[in-house]
Design an enzyme around this catalytic site. Structure first.
Site, PDB file in Angstrom:
ATOM      1  N   GLU A  62     -11.575 -34.844  44.967  1.00  0.00           N
ATOM      2  CA  GLU A  62     -13.024 -35.053  45.072  1.00  0.00           C
ATOM      3  C   GLU A  62     -13.667 -33.985  45.951  1.00  0.00           C
ATOM      4  O   GLU A  62     -14.695 -33.401  45.590  1.00  0.00           O
ATOM      5  CB  GLU A  62     -13.300 -36.451  45.627  1.00  0.00           C
ATOM      6  CG  GLU A  62     -12.749 -37.558  44.739  1.00  0.00           C
ATOM      7  CD  GLU A  62     -13.607 -38.787  44.724  1.00  0.00           C
ATOM      8  OE1 GLU A  62     -14.529 -38.832  43.889  1.00  0.00           O
ATOM      9  OE2 GLU A  62     -13.357 -39.696  45.535  1.00  0.00           O
ATOM     10  N   GLU A 122      -7.833 -43.457  41.991  1.00  0.00           N
ATOM     11  CA  GLU A 122      -8.442 -44.691  42.486  1.00  0.00           C
ATOM     12  C   GLU A 122      -8.306 -45.869  41.526  1.00  0.00           C
ATOM     13  O   GLU A 122      -8.063 -47.008  41.955  1.00  0.00           O
ATOM     14  CB  GLU A 122      -9.923 -44.447  42.806  1.00  0.00           C
ATOM     15  CG  GLU A 122     -10.178 -43.766  44.145  1.00  0.00           C
ATOM     16  CD  GLU A 122     -10.043 -42.252  44.087  1.00  0.00           C
ATOM     17  OE1 GLU A 122     -10.409 -41.601  45.067  1.00  0.00           O
ATOM     18  OE2 GLU A 122      -9.569 -41.726  43.055  1.00  0.00           O
TER      19      GLU A 122
END
EC number: 4.2.1.-
Length: 266
Positions: A120, A140
């Site tokens: 990210e 995630e």
């Protein structure tokens, strides 16, 4: 303080015109911490505000880039609790480069895993170098978590849609070679040399006209998502001051005289 007592959770060092930010929790594969994010926010502010800094490099200590959120630490406090009890601190989110883009080039030097939050953060950098054994992924969904660093928005804009959806929805990891093929990174280098390559790139940029570099980057930032015809407005507005600068005279003069230019940011 890093859990092994090796100093703060992120290290900040200036070498010439380059600021190097090193994530420093190798004992936890450089998993994110509140302290780390706070230091990163301060470093981004320093890059933007210090005229002597022309480039920034983000890397990790101990052969790791960043493994994202510290899931082991989540046993002490479930991730969702901070949203319930009001302890969620949005001031640290810019550390992930979500909603925060630097005014100067940011280069990622990746060794080892850049997983979840690591990938990210990567998406907020401009030039990306990785050792050949590096791994990337947005994990995630595997743990019923959400990629709060912005990947559900950014990844599909940076690499092919179907590859981005595959990574986001399956949580699979990809190699450095795959990441380069998809356009997520720009360079694959021998393990242990990513920082050296990043420093080489930074020095090349530092030797260019800083007014030109920053104006080009500003245009890239401002015109993301714009239609081409609309984007030519800021393109022209940002370009004219560069041509009117003293550095724009020095560059051609140095070329004619066959010497290195001496740019003054004027």
């Amino acid at each position: 303080m890093s859990e092994t007592g090796k100093g703060p959770d992120a290290l900040v060092e200036q070498r010439g015109h380059t600021l190097i930010v090193t994530l420093n929790r190798p004992e936890a594969r450089n998993a994110l911490s509140g302290e780390m994010l706070s230091i990163m926010v301060e470093a981004w502010d320093r890059v933007d505000n210090d005229p002597e800094i022309r480039t920034c490099i983000l890397t990790g200590a101990g052969g790791y880039f960043c493994s994202g959120m510290d899931l082991k630490g989540a046993d002490k406090k479930p991730p969702g609790d901070s949203f319930k009890d009001g302890s969620y601190d949005p001031s640290k989110i810019p550390g992930l480069l979500k909603g925060r883009r630097l005014t100067k080039p940011l280069i990622a030097a990746v060794e080892g895993p850049a997983i979840a939050g690591g990938t990210e953060i990567l998406q907020g950098t401009d030039i990306r170098v990785a050792g050949e054994s590096a791994k990337f992924g947005i994990s995630e969904a595997k743990w019923s978590l959400y990629p709060m660093g912005g990947s559900a928005v950014r990844l599909v804009r940076q690499i092919p849609y179907t590859i981005a959806c595959d990574m986001l929805l399956t949580g699979r990891h990809i190699t450095a070679a795959e990441a380069k093929e998809y356009g997520l990174i720009g360079y694959v280098v021998p393990d242990g040399t990513a920082l050296d390559k990043a420093l080489e790139i930074a020095e090349t940029i530092n030797n260019n006209g800083p007014l030109a570099v920053q104006a080009i980057l500003k245009t890239i930032r401002e015109t993301e998502g714009m239609h081409e015809d609309e984007a030519f407005g800021p393109d022209t507005r940002n370009g004219i001051p560069v041509f009117l600068s003293e550095d724009a005279k020095e560059g051609p003069r140095a070329f004619k005289e066959k010497r290195a230019p001496n740019f003054q940011m004027k």
